[in-house]
Every structure is written in C-alpha cells, then in structure tokens.
Design a protein around this motif. Structure first.
Motif, PDB file in Angstrom:
ATOM      1  N   LEU A  32      47.393  39.358  37.157  1.00  0.00           N
ATOM      2  CA  LEU A  32      47.049  40.660  37.703  1.00  0.00           C
ATOM      3  C   LEU A  32      45.642  40.647  38.304  1.00  0.00           C
ATOM      4  O   LEU A  32      45.376  41.270  39.331  1.00  0.00           O
ATOM      5  CB  LEU A  32      47.150  41.718  36.588  1.00  0.00           C
ATOM      6  N   GLN A  33      44.747  39.907  37.669  1.00  0.00           N
ATOM      7  CA  GLN A  33      43.377  39.820  38.192  1.00  0.00           C
ATOM      8  C   GLN A  33      43.350  39.142  39.568  1.00  0.00           C
ATOM      9  O   GLN A  33      42.447  39.389  40.359  1.00  0.00           O
ATOM     10  CB  GLN A  33      42.481  39.062  37.200  1.00  0.00           C
ATOM     11  N   MET A  36      44.412  42.413  41.472  1.00  0.00           N
ATOM     12  CA  MET A  36      43.550  43.565  41.198  1.00  0.00           C
ATOM     13  C   MET A  36      42.274  42.994  40.599  1.00  0.00           C
ATOM     14  O   MET A  36      42.147  42.886  39.388  1.00  0.00           O
ATOM     15  CB  MET A  36      44.220  44.528  40.229  1.00  0.00           C
ATOM     16  N   PHE A  39      40.461  44.220  37.412  1.00  0.00           N
ATOM     17  CA  PHE A  39      41.241  44.508  36.208  1.00  0.00           C
ATOM     18  C   PHE A  39      40.546  43.926  34.968  1.00  0.00           C
ATOM     19  O   PHE A  39      40.269  42.742  34.898  1.00  0.00           O
ATOM     20  CB  PHE A  39      42.660  43.937  36.366  1.00  0.00           C
TER      21      PHE A  39
END
Lengths: 462, 144
Positions: A32-33, A36, A39
């Motif tokens: 996810l990082q 995003m 995050f």
C-alpha cells in the motif's frame, strides 16, 4: 508419529505459521505504501515495514526448517531425538529473541536500536536482510549450534540415511555461511561481495540441499517409492545445485566493483542454475506417477508437487530471465528483481515448509495419516489461492519492472525514478489486490487446521 | 534413471563437484582481492567516508534505497546520486535536510533524520566515494 520426541516439531511449525501471517500483513502494508506513499508515515516508514516483512520470512522459514529436521531426523535415524528438552528451550530462546527484534524495529527508530544494542562494538546492522542487532545475530548462532548439536547427535547414534546426511550438510552450511554476517568491512565493495556469501550461498546454495532433502522425505512417505531411487535423484539434484550455484554467485558481482571476468563466470554458471530446479520438478512428478500407495493426505502431495513446479518457475525461469549480464545491466535493482524474489522464495522455501507441515502436522496431532476430507479440501483451496495469487503478484511486478526498465534505463529520454514510479502505479495497485487474495488464502490455510471430522486411511494402489 | 547410473556415481558427482567448484570459488575470490585496488576507490576511503557508511547503516538507508542496485526499490538508486546532483555534495546535503517531518500528503517521502552538519557531510562524502567505484559502467544512465 513413530517417536515421542518428534513432537517438538509441532511448536516450531505453529510458530512458523504464526509468523508467516505477520509477514504477509506487513507485505500488504508495504504494498500500500508503494501507491499511498504517506500510509502509516512517519510511524511505520517503508524501511521498517520491509525489515519486518523480510526478517519474519527468514525467521519463520528457519523455524520451518528446524521443525522439519526435528520431525524427520528421529524418523530417519530410527531413534529418539538426542535432547527434546534442548529443542524446546531453543525454541523459546529463538521465539523471544525474534519477537524482541521485531518489536525493536517497530517501537524505536532504527538508529536508536543500533545504539541500544551496542552496534558500534561490532557493526553488523543496516545491511539488507541482515538488519538484526548484533546481539540477535549472536543469538541466532547459538540457536543454530545447539540445534546442529542436537540433530547431529541424533543421527550419530541412529541410522544414517542420505536424506539426513544431505539435510545436515545443508543446515551446517546455513550456520557456517551465516558467520559472514559478522564481517562488515569499511570498504563498501568488500562488504557487498561478502554479503552475498550469506545471501546467495544460502538461497541459491545450501538451502537447496535442505529443500531437496525435505522434498525427498515427503515423497518417500507419500508415494512409497523405493528409497534407493529417491536417494539417487536427491544426490544428482543437489550436485547440480552446488555445481551451478557456487560459481553462480558471480551473477551478483557484475556491478558492485568486482572484476569484469565475473560477467562471464556469473552469466554462464547462473544460466545453468535452473537445471537442479527442473530436475526437482521431473523428480517429484515421476515419483508420484510411480507411487505404490495412494496416500490419503492429498494436500501434502499437492504441496510437494507445487513446490517443485513453483521453485522451477520462480527461481529457475524468473531467475534466468535477468541473469545474463547484458540483460541484468538494465534490470539490476528494479521491480524485475522483486518479481523474481517473490516467486522464488514462495515456490522454493515457503511451499517446501508447508509441504512438510502438511505431511507431519496431522501425525503430530495424533491422527493416523491425515486430516478429514473437509479439512483437506480447505487446505487445497488455500494452496490454489496462495499459489495463483503469487503468480499474479509476480506477473504484475514483472509488468511494472519491464516498464520501469524501459522508461528509466532503456528509452532515448530516460526519466527520473520517482516519475517512473508514478507511471507504473497501476501495476502496484494490481499487485496489492493479488496480495489481498494471498492473505485470504493464508487465513483459509490457518482455518483448515481447525476443521475436524473423520480422517481417511491409507490404501494400496491396485 | 537406468541401472547404469548408480547411486554411488551420483554421490561422487555431488562430493567431487561441490568440492571442486567451492575451491574454484575460493580461487576466484582470491583473484578478486588482487584486482580490487584498481577498482574499489579505496584511495578515497577516508575516516569521514567510514563514518558516512556507518550512518548509512544505522539509519537503514538500504531499507528504501538501492546502492549499486542492491537494497530496496522504493526510492532512487544512490550509487550515482553524486553525479545526478551535479557532482555536488552540497545538493545531497540540502536534499536530506529539507525532508518534512510529517511527510508529504499522499506521496512517498524520506524521513527527517535531524543529522548535524558533520553527519550530513559524512553521508555526502560516503555517497561521493561510492560513485567513484568501478562498476563496469553501471547504471546505464544518470537516472540510476
């Protein structure tokens, strides 16, 4: 389970599976990082999530290998384990040391952890995969030595088989090559060169011996094929693994300041590294085709075949894809490497540990041969969910990697790293989606242990 | 496999092959040591650079960046960052110093490490030293 002391393996297997879940959760955080960027920042920056992800992987695989050894060595040696108490003690030492290390990563800044653990006395931290504080590394050596002592003496007093011998050579090599993690010269070129004596000689060297011997054990047990045949295969597979893999180390020496002749040595020998993996695939399918029993533990056979195929694809094919120096010149250190790393680790080492767990765990839990049909179905679903999602993770990362190589390294107008990262974002999103499916598969795998019911029994093949 | 090829033959290939190629690896390693002085930029390996390497390690820079292509692939390659920043250690230091503490909304951002001047200089010198290693012309271009 034929010997009482084999039961220590159960602890190791349970810990392995628990840490596996943790590894995947942090994998999803990192994934996810990638898309995003802020995050969990600055609480859990990417590098921390990555350390947790990779270190948990290494630790749980080591738990898996040790569990496998504690299970299969008494059975092969036809004697009780030298010291079950030591095995249990070392389990807790390793688990507590591992947990404290992970907590250290998560709770304090890495530089503070280095200071707290006296890294300046013997600096070994801050190198990829070897991020553990020096004190943890010393702990790993103590655990490894006690473990080798324990299984070594078990083999010495009992029957010596090719499987135990190969497993012991592999495990001893694992311990010996880990010692290079304590060598951290000021000279960056030497540091990088000898770093590979841990990393490469583990995963493309002695770990293959561990994998092949566990695979041979599971195949003997589940197919009933004559030991002589299986042992001959085992020898020739590990012979090819080391003949190609030792000089194959050179494919890591292309661009880190080592002399140019490594371009040739590394390319030629590492191009041959798929051979032992291909042989493992042929071996596994051959043995299952020639089976003399229909073992009722179907997931164990499935994992055994799966690990052979996926190791060949991930380590063999995806490794070959970027191992030749003229190709690697463009792909080195891109998402292509990440793609290869994911499928190779999953195929070769995750799946072999899951294969031995699948075979041994029902017996360790007091069943005659296997779990109930319902439990087996759930486990086989988890096999397919995890395996197929890993194929997609690999394909998406490969897509990202090809674009990255083109935009950043190959086109006439190369773009900066971060600009390229934005352009290939879609692949990272899809990878994250596949990662979620992987987690679902893993949770189903865990759940399959809690499904009861009547077990099946062994039948002779007609 | 047929009976012509026996288990003891397979065993001998394993032991013979492993020992032979392990010795070959050692021989090539020795040769590599001989070749290094020409390539490893050791003449610029000062105490400041050593300190920079230590800071590189204890802040786990390799957890996001790659250095000579090794490490993580989350942030740019730094083996040639010195050249990419116009052969300027000042530009490297300015970048490291400028990172916002709370990050950048929605985007990847390097943490703020609060280095003092001496530490910044050491890191920059370490990266400058690294860029002088003979890497067989890798990376292919300035973007790393």
């Amino acid at each position: 389970m034929k010997y009482e002391s084999q039961s220590v393996a159960k602890l190791y297997f349970i810990a392995a599976i628990g840490l596996f879940v943790g590894q995947i959760v942090f994998g999803l955080i990192m994934g996810l990082q990638y898309v995003m960027g802020d995050f969990m920042f600055p609480e859990i920056p990417f590098n921390v999530a990555r350390m947790v992800h990779t270190n948990l992987l290494i630790v749980w695989l080591l738990f898996g290998f040790m569990g496998a050894a504690y299970y299969l060595i008494p059975e092969e040696a036809e004697t009780e384990l030298h010291s079950p108490a030591l095995a249990k003690l070392m389990f807790w030492v390793f688990l507590v040391a591992g947990a404290l290390t992970i907590l250290g990563y998560l709770l304090v800044p890495y530089s503070t952890l280095a200071e707290m653990t006296g890294n300046h006395l013997l600096p070994t931290m801050g190198r990829e995969f070897l991020e553990q504080p020096t004190i943890t590394k010393i702990g790993i050596v103590i655990v490894a030595l006690s473990f080798l002592y324990n299984v070594g003496f078990t083999v010495l007093k009992g029957r010596k088989t090719v499987i135990t011998l190969v497993l012991l050579i592999g495990l001893a090599g694992l311990a010996i090559f880990f010692l290079f993690s304590f060598y951290n010269p000021d000279n960056l070129v030497k540091d990088k060169f000898y770093w590979w004596f841990v990393v490469h000689l583990w995963v493309e060297g002695v770990w293959e011996l561990i994998m092949a011997s566990i695979l041979a054990f599971v195949l003997i047990k589940t197919t009933g094929v004559d030991r002589e045949i299986i042992e001959k295969w085992l020898y020739i597979i590990i012979a090819m693994a080391l003949i190609t893999g030792l000089i194959g180390t050179g494919h890591h020496f292309f661009w880190i300041g080592a002399p140019e002749y490594w371009l040739w040595w590394g390319s030629i020998f590492s191009a041959l590294e798929p051979i032992p993996f291909f042989m493992m695939t042929v071996f596994a399918f051959n043995m299952v085709n020639k089976r003399r029993i229909n073992h009722p533990n179907q997931p164990a056979v499935l994992w055994a075949l799966g690990t052979a195929v996926m190791a060949f694809l991930g380590a063999g094919v995806w490794g070959f894809m970027h191992t030749l120096a003229p190709v690697n010149y463009f792909t080195h250190g891109t998402q292509i490497t990440a793609a290869h790393g994911h499928m190779a680790f999953y195929g070769a080492y995750v799946m072999i540990v899951l294969a031995i767990i699948s075979y041994a765990m029902p017996l360790l839990r007091g069943r005659k041969a296997c779990n109930s049909a319902a439990s087996q179905v759930a486990e086989m679903w988890s096999f397919w969910l995890m395996t197929i999602s890993m194929v997609f993770i690999t394909l998406f990362l490969t897509g990202a990697g090809i674009l990255q190589v083109y935009l950043q390294r190959f086109s006439d107008d190369p773009m900066p790293f971060m600009v390229v990262q934005d352009k290939i974002e879609i692949f990272y999103w899809m990878r994250e989606g596949a990662g979620i499916v992987f987690l679902i598969g893993l949770l189903l795998y865990v759940y399959s242990f809690f499904i009861g019911g009547e077990e099946r029994t062994v039948e002779e093949k007609v | 496999m047929s009976e012509v090829f026996t288990k003891s033959m397979a065993r001998n290939i394993f032991y013979g092959g492993s020992v032979f190629f392990f010795l070959l690896l050692l021989a090539l390693t020795y040769q590599t040591h001989e070749a290094w002085p020409e390539r490893d930029n050791h003449e610029n390996l000062t105490d400041e650079v050593r300190h920079g390497k230590e800071l590189w390690e204890v802040n786990n820079c390799v957890g996001c960046h790659s250095l000579l292509g090794e490490g993580a692939y989350f942030a740019p390659e730094l083996g040639n960052v010195y050249q990419r920043y116009g052969n300027s250690t000042e530009a490297i230091k300015a970048f490291i110093q400028s990172r916002p503490k709370e990050g950048i909304p929605g985007r990847r951002s390097m943490p703020q490490f609060n280095f003092d001047d001496e530490e910044l200089e050491a890191i920059a010198q370490f990266l400058k030293y690294t860029s002088g290693i003979n890497t067989n012309d890798w990376p292919p271009n300035i973007q790393g």
